[in-house]
Scaffold this motif. Structure first.
Motif, PDB file in Angstrom:
ATOM      1  N   SER A  82       0.805  -1.219   0.000  1.00  0.00           N
ATOM      2  CA  SER A  82       0.000   0.000   0.000  1.00  0.00           C
ATOM      3  C   SER A  82       0.840   1.272   0.000  1.00  0.00           C
ATOM      4  N   ASN A  83       2.053   1.188   0.540  1.00  0.00           N
ATOM      5  CA  ASN A  83       2.879   2.404   0.587  1.00  0.00           C
ATOM      6  C   ASN A  83       3.351   2.840  -0.802  1.00  0.00           C
ATOM      7  N   TRP A  84       3.068   2.019  -1.822  1.00  0.00           N
ATOM      8  CA  TRP A  84       3.389   2.421  -3.203  1.00  0.00           C
ATOM      9  C   TRP A  84       2.765   3.778  -3.512  1.00  0.00           C
ATOM     10  N   TRP A  85       1.564   4.003  -2.973  1.00  0.00           N
ATOM     11  CA  TRP A  85       0.837   5.230  -3.282  1.00  0.00           C
ATOM     12  C   TRP A  85       1.524   6.473  -2.735  1.00  0.00           C
ATOM     13  N   TRP A  86       2.320   6.311  -1.695  1.00  0.00           N
ATOM     14  CA  TRP A  86       2.979   7.466  -1.079  1.00  0.00           C
ATOM     15  C   TRP A  86       4.483   7.457  -1.363  1.00  0.00           C
ATOM     16  N   THR A  87       4.893   6.608  -2.282  1.00  0.00           N
ATOM     17  CA  THR A  87       6.309   6.505  -2.626  1.00  0.00           C
ATOM     18  C   THR A  87       6.555   7.166  -3.981  1.00  0.00           C
ATOM     19  N   LYS A  88       7.604   7.967  -4.062  1.00  0.00           N
ATOM     20  CA  LYS A  88       7.925   8.605  -5.333  1.00  0.00           C
ATOM     21  C   LYS A  88       8.243   7.549  -6.384  1.00  0.00           C
ATOM     22  N   GLU A  89       7.850   7.831  -7.611  1.00  0.00           N
ATOM     23  CA  GLU A  89       8.053   6.872  -8.695  1.00  0.00           C
ATOM     24  C   GLU A  89       9.520   6.486  -8.834  1.00  0.00           C
ATOM     25  N   GLU A  90      10.405   7.459  -8.678  1.00  0.00           N
ATOM     26  CA  GLU A  90      11.840   7.177  -8.807  1.00  0.00           C
ATOM     27  C   GLU A  90      12.291   6.151  -7.771  1.00  0.00           C
ATOM     28  N   VAL A  91      11.737   6.250  -6.567  1.00  0.00           N
ATOM     29  CA  VAL A  91      12.098   5.308  -5.507  1.00  0.00           C
ATOM     30  C   VAL A  91      11.561   3.917  -5.827  1.00  0.00           C
ATOM     31  N   SER A  92      10.344   3.856  -6.351  1.00  0.00           N
ATOM     32  CA  SER A  92       9.754   2.567  -6.718  1.00  0.00           C
ATOM     33  C   SER A  92      10.568   1.891  -7.813  1.00  0.00           C
ATOM     34  N   ILE A  93      11.016   2.661  -8.787  1.00  0.00           N
ATOM     35  CA  ILE A  93      11.830   2.118  -9.875  1.00  0.00           C
ATOM     36  C   ILE A  93      13.175   1.636  -9.339  1.00  0.00           C
ATOM     37  N   GLU A  94      13.790   2.462  -8.485  1.00  0.00           N
ATOM     38  CA  GLU A  94      15.082   2.097  -7.901  1.00  0.00           C
ATOM     39  C   GLU A  94      14.986   0.783  -7.135  1.00  0.00           C
ATOM     40  N   GLY A  95      13.842   0.549  -6.488  1.00  0.00           N
ATOM     41  CA  GLY A  95      13.672  -0.651  -5.682  1.00  0.00           C
ATOM     42  C   GLY A  95      13.550  -1.939  -6.467  1.00  0.00           C
ATOM     43  N   VAL A  96      13.328  -1.838  -7.776  1.00  0.00           N
ATOM     44  CA  VAL A  96      13.228  -3.061  -8.589  1.00  0.00           C
ATOM     45  C   VAL A  96      14.323  -3.143  -9.655  1.00  0.00           C
ATOM     46  N   LEU A  97      15.300  -2.260  -9.573  1.00  0.00           N
ATOM     47  CA  LEU A  97      16.413  -2.329 -10.532  1.00  0.00           C
ATOM     48  C   LEU A  97      17.133  -3.688 -10.515  1.00  0.00           C
ATOM     49  N   PRO A  98      17.366  -4.299  -9.327  1.00  0.00           N
ATOM     50  CA  PRO A  98      18.003  -5.619  -9.332  1.00  0.00           C
ATOM     51  C   PRO A  98      17.162  -6.681 -10.058  1.00  0.00           C
ATOM     52  N   VAL A  99      15.853  -6.540 -10.015  1.00  0.00           N
ATOM     53  CA  VAL A  99      14.983  -7.455 -10.755  1.00  0.00           C
ATOM     54  C   VAL A  99      15.189  -7.247 -12.255  1.00  0.00           C
ATOM     55  N   ALA A 100      15.206  -5.995 -12.666  1.00  0.00           N
ATOM     56  CA  ALA A 100      15.416  -5.679 -14.083  1.00  0.00           C
ATOM     57  C   ALA A 100      16.759  -6.227 -14.571  1.00  0.00           C
ATOM     58  N   LYS A 101      17.765  -6.187 -13.705  1.00  0.00           N
ATOM     59  CA  LYS A 101      19.084  -6.703 -14.086  1.00  0.00           C
ATOM     60  C   LYS A 101      19.024  -8.201 -14.343  1.00  0.00           C
ATOM     61  N   ILE A 102      18.342  -8.935 -13.478  1.00  0.00           N
ATOM     62  CA  ILE A 102      18.209 -10.385 -13.666  1.00  0.00           C
ATOM     63  C   ILE A 102      17.419 -10.689 -14.937  1.00  0.00           C
ATOM     64  N   VAL A 103      16.338  -9.938 -15.137  1.00  0.00           N
ATOM     65  CA  VAL A 103      15.512 -10.133 -16.333  1.00  0.00           C
ATOM     66  C   VAL A 103      16.328  -9.856 -17.586  1.00  0.00           C
ATOM     67  N   ASN A 104      17.127  -8.814 -17.553  1.00  0.00           N
ATOM     68  CA  ASN A 104      17.925  -8.452 -18.719  1.00  0.00           C
ATOM     69  C   ASN A 104      18.983  -9.510 -19.021  1.00  0.00           C
ATOM     70  N   GLU A 105      19.563 -10.067 -17.980  1.00  0.00           N
ATOM     71  CA  GLU A 105      20.591 -11.096 -18.177  1.00  0.00           C
ATOM     72  C   GLU A 105      20.014 -12.369 -18.786  1.00  0.00           C
ATOM     73  N   ALA A 106      18.741 -12.620 -18.495  1.00  0.00           N
ATOM     74  CA  ALA A 106      18.093 -13.828 -19.014  1.00  0.00           C
ATOM     75  C   ALA A 106      17.104 -13.499 -20.128  1.00  0.00           C
ATOM     76  N   TYR A 107      17.282 -12.334 -20.754  1.00  0.00           N
ATOM     77  CA  TYR A 107      16.281 -11.798 -21.689  1.00  0.00           C
ATOM     78  C   TYR A 107      15.991 -12.766 -22.826  1.00  0.00           C
ATOM     79  N   ASN A 108      14.773 -13.280 -22.840  1.00  0.00           N
ATOM     80  CA  ASN A 108      14.339 -14.179 -23.912  1.00  0.00           C
ATOM     81  C   ASN A 108      12.812 -14.113 -24.007  1.00  0.00           C
ATOM     82  N   PRO A 109      12.278 -13.241 -24.859  1.00  0.00           N
ATOM     83  CA  PRO A 109      10.829 -13.073 -24.956  1.00  0.00           C
ATOM     84  C   PRO A 109      10.082 -14.357 -25.290  1.00  0.00           C
TER      85      PRO A 109
END
Length: 286
Positions: A82-109
């Motif tokens: 629920s705190n997503w609503w009171w969290t700045k978008e930049e902070v929300s994006i920063e919090g999932v950057l490690p996920v994006a890194k894993i996804v990018n390393e295994a990138y296969n649509p």
């Protein structure tokens, strides 16, 4: 967003154990056992975006079955709160950057399945796509996906549904009344702030981005699982988004339940639910 009070719990002992992803406080990963490899017709990566404030024991009801169906797939859970609503978008994006890194390393649509629940799940899905853009420096680089399954999503800014999303799990009527008053005030203040600041409704933005090829590939099949009586995400709102997807030439299937509450379709008929998911994956390869 959803309450999880009526979702059947996962087994006490999990077949598939998850580890925290360093630097991503709301994400976990589980890799296949040594020597277990996905066949050429199975997903190698399954991204699960949980509904808002979902407990892990409820999400594991899905991960355990995914393990039985596709034991060679890596599974990643991204939770929303629920705190997503009171969290700045930049902070929300920063919090999932490690996920994006894993996804990018295994990138296969062609070998990735996405399963997103409710508005909470679709909002953080968009955040991970944004993190992937930032990581790669490519704003037209979508999350990989051969098939996308939406469960009770995407919704819109349904005021009464928003209040129920924050209070539906509260059984005590007095506490529910107090919480409802707080939710009404909070949602009203958020709407007022966005209006004064000229910020687009987050739900409108989310729905647009789910149709944008920079966030999800238009080649991916889309399956919308929803309920005709859902009070949080009304059926017509889901159906409208599905029609917009069809207009863009996407492969779309609508699966409506008649009597199930929000994100509660699995409990009513597990066989049907998983048949839908398997079909989503199979038909996307044709």
């Amino acid at each position: 967003m959803a309450t999880a009070s009526t979702v059947k719990k996962a087994p006490a002992v999990l077949t598939r154990v998850f580890d925290k992803i360093a630097g991503a406080p709301n994400a976990l990963i589980s890799r296949p056992a040594a020597g277990v490899v996905a066949s050429k017709d199975e997903p190698e990566l399954i991204l699960i975006f949980g509904w808002m404030d979902a407990q892990l024991q409820h999400i594991h009801k899905y991960t355990e079955t995914y393990h039985r169906l596709y034991p060679g797939a890596t599974q990643i859970i991204v939770r929303s709160h629920s705190n997503w609503w009171w969290t700045k978008e930049e902070v929300s994006i920063e919090g999932v950057l490690p996920v994006a890194k894993i996804v990018n390393e295994a990138y296969n649509p062609k070998r990735t399945l996405i399963h997103a629940f409710s508005n909470g799940g679709t909002l953080v899905l968009v955040n991970v796509a944004q993190a992937l853009h930032r990581l790669t420096g490519k704003t037209d680089y979508p999350l990989p996906a051969r098939a996308v399954v939406f469960d009770s999503a995407p919704g819109d800014s349904n005021f009464s549904g928003g209040v129920k999303a924050f209070t539906g799990w509260i059984k005590n009527p007095i506490m529910r009344t107090v919480a409802s008053a707080f939710a009404v005030s909070s949602i009203s203040l958020l709407w007022l702030y966005n209006t004064v600041a000229g910020i687009e409704d987050p739900f409108v933005t989310m729905r647009k981005r789910l149709l944008d090829p920079a966030f999800l590939p238009q080649t991916a099949s889309r399956t919308y699982i929803y309920s005709k009586i859902d009070e949080l995400v009304p059926a017509q709102v889901v159906e409208h988004h599905a029609q917009e997807s069809k207009k863009l030439g996407m492969d779309v299937v609508l699966e409506a339940y008649d009597t199930t509450p929000h994100v509660n379709h699995l409990k009513q008929n597990p066989d049907r639910y998983w048949a839908i998911v398997k079909d989503a994956w199979t038909r996307s390869g044709n």
